[in-house]
Design a protein around this motif. Sequence first.
Motif, PDB file in Angstrom:
ATOM      1  N   VAL A  37      16.257  21.854   2.090  1.00  0.00           N
ATOM      2  CA  VAL A  37      15.616  21.526   0.807  1.00  0.00           C
ATOM      3  C   VAL A  37      15.578  22.754  -0.102  1.00  0.00           C
ATOM      4  N   SER A  38      15.318  23.914   0.471  1.00  0.00           N
ATOM      5  CA  SER A  38      15.278  25.153  -0.326  1.00  0.00           C
ATOM      6  C   SER A  38      16.647  25.445  -0.927  1.00  0.00           C
ATOM      7  N   GLY A  39      17.700  25.258  -0.123  1.00  0.00           N
ATOM      8  CA  GLY A  39      19.056  25.477  -0.642  1.00  0.00           C
ATOM      9  C   GLY A  39      19.379  24.536  -1.777  1.00  0.00           C
ATOM     10  N   LEU A  40      19.002  23.275  -1.647  1.00  0.00           N
ATOM     11  CA  LEU A  40      19.221  22.307  -2.722  1.00  0.00           C
ATOM     12  C   LEU A  40      18.454  22.703  -3.972  1.00  0.00           C
ATOM     13  N   LEU A  41      17.219  23.143  -3.787  1.00  0.00           N
ATOM     14  CA  LEU A  41      16.378  23.559  -4.911  1.00  0.00           C
ATOM     15  C   LEU A  41      17.005  24.730  -5.655  1.00  0.00           C
ATOM     16  N   PHE A  91      18.401  23.813  -9.377  1.00  0.00           N
ATOM     17  CA  PHE A  91      17.390  24.050 -10.401  1.00  0.00           C
ATOM     18  C   PHE A  91      17.100  25.521 -10.699  1.00  0.00           C
ATOM     19  N   LEU A  92      17.514  26.431  -9.834  1.00  0.00           N
ATOM     20  CA  LEU A  92      17.100  27.825 -10.007  1.00  0.00           C
ATOM     21  C   LEU A  92      18.255  28.782 -10.253  1.00  0.00           C
ATOM     22  N   LEU A 107      10.880  34.755 -10.465  1.00  0.00           N
ATOM     23  CA  LEU A 107      10.557  33.407 -10.003  1.00  0.00           C
ATOM     24  C   LEU A 107      11.243  33.122  -8.679  1.00  0.00           C
ATOM     25  N   LYS A 108      12.500  33.523  -8.551  1.00  0.00           N
ATOM     26  CA  LYS A 108      13.235  33.284  -7.311  1.00  0.00           C
ATOM     27  C   LYS A 108      12.593  34.022  -6.139  1.00  0.00           C
ATOM     28  N   ASN A 109      12.223  35.274  -6.351  1.00  0.00           N
ATOM     29  CA  ASN A 109      11.602  36.053  -5.281  1.00  0.00           C
ATOM     30  C   ASN A 109      10.258  35.472  -4.871  1.00  0.00           C
ATOM     31  N   VAL A 127      25.674  31.610  -4.881  1.00  0.00           N
ATOM     32  CA  VAL A 127      26.309  32.703  -5.611  1.00  0.00           C
ATOM     33  C   VAL A 127      27.568  32.221  -6.327  1.00  0.00           C
ATOM     34  N   SER A 128      28.352  31.365  -5.662  1.00  0.00           N
ATOM     35  CA  SER A 128      29.574  30.842  -6.282  1.00  0.00           C
ATOM     36  C   SER A 128      29.249  30.012  -7.523  1.00  0.00           C
ATOM     37  N   LYS A 129      28.224  29.188  -7.425  1.00  0.00           N
ATOM     38  CA  LYS A 129      27.841  28.377  -8.577  1.00  0.00           C
ATOM     39  C   LYS A 129      27.304  29.251  -9.697  1.00  0.00           C
TER      40      LYS A 129
END
Length: 367
Positions: free
Chosen positions: A20-24, A28-29, A36-38, A193-195
């Motif tokens: 779920v964190s990877g999808l988020l 969205f991030l 915010l990411k940290n 990172v690729s995205k």
Amino acid sequence: MVNVKEFIMNASLLIAIVSVSGLLYKQFLVNASPRLKNTLLLALAIFSGWISMFFGIHLDNSEVIFDLRFVPVLVVALFAKNAFFIFVAGFGIGLARLTFGISEAAIVGLYNMIVLSAAGMVLQLFFPRLTRMKRILLSVFTVNFINVLFVAFFGVISFVDYLSLIMPIVLPMNILLSFLIVWMINDLYHEYVSKRNLIESARKDPLTKLYNRRAFMNYFQKFSSGERGDEPFVLAFIDIDYFKQVNDTYGHIVGDHVLQTVSARLLHNLRSIDIVARYGGEEFVVILPDCTKENAIEAIERIRETVAAQPVCVNNIEIPITFSAGLAASNEFTAEQLLKRADDALYEAKQSGRNKVIYATAEAICS
């Protein structure tokens, strides 16, 4: 000795949180601020540790439980950019243990997390010298062994029983789970990172690495609409003088080098909050937020003098370069007028001799 069903459930919860964190992050991030990411990474790490403790793994015929709270500390140690985040994650998980009641076991659990955090911070000191795979191997084995030994020495189970009955089963399972979760996060991180790089490349000019025209217009719309604040800003159009002659005389490869050099000088002499873009050809555009017209004129004039005083050197050939600029302020024109008035000021600078900065006022264009 170990309740396998509870171990699988505990591991599945951590894997679900990772997914779920990877999808988020990916959805969205991508464009979120590093802060915010940290913050979110730390919150997820602490939450993961708390969930693991909430669904503790019982030992057969015993009230003694253990969990996988060390895994989030391992993850933060591997992927956080700041060693302080490792301590925050470990200490936060340690404090979360106290939510289940303050006891000797809870205090030991807090100390365990502090020790693991310290170990993670020390590991990061060695990371620059190691390959990615060596970092993962070193971190997984170090954190797992420290966790097991700490519990063996200070836990509620006797040292001999822990090492002889529990460690031979728990340690291999924990190591395998650690590798699985790290592999998942590493894969998700590379996708993220690729995205991010793909989105960034769509906003950047490939030659100068400045923002491209589309990205500039997006920023301009945000500043004009007040989305980036209500403070006035100054818009500057910059055009390299006689650039066609440079291309005709020295060739397009040299011309590209001139564009890259001028771009670098613009970035080096402007603030980090200023938006610098390649508008097209040899023309650049700059948004100077929260800047008076006097300060904007001074800044662009300083850059103009710097560029004029330092010829571009290519293949031991010094090529004199100058530019002309036109400026206009947002508090004097509407958004539609601002672009045209700044461009008109640039045209006036070109027509009146080049190598100068002209500022457009509501009454007239003046140098």
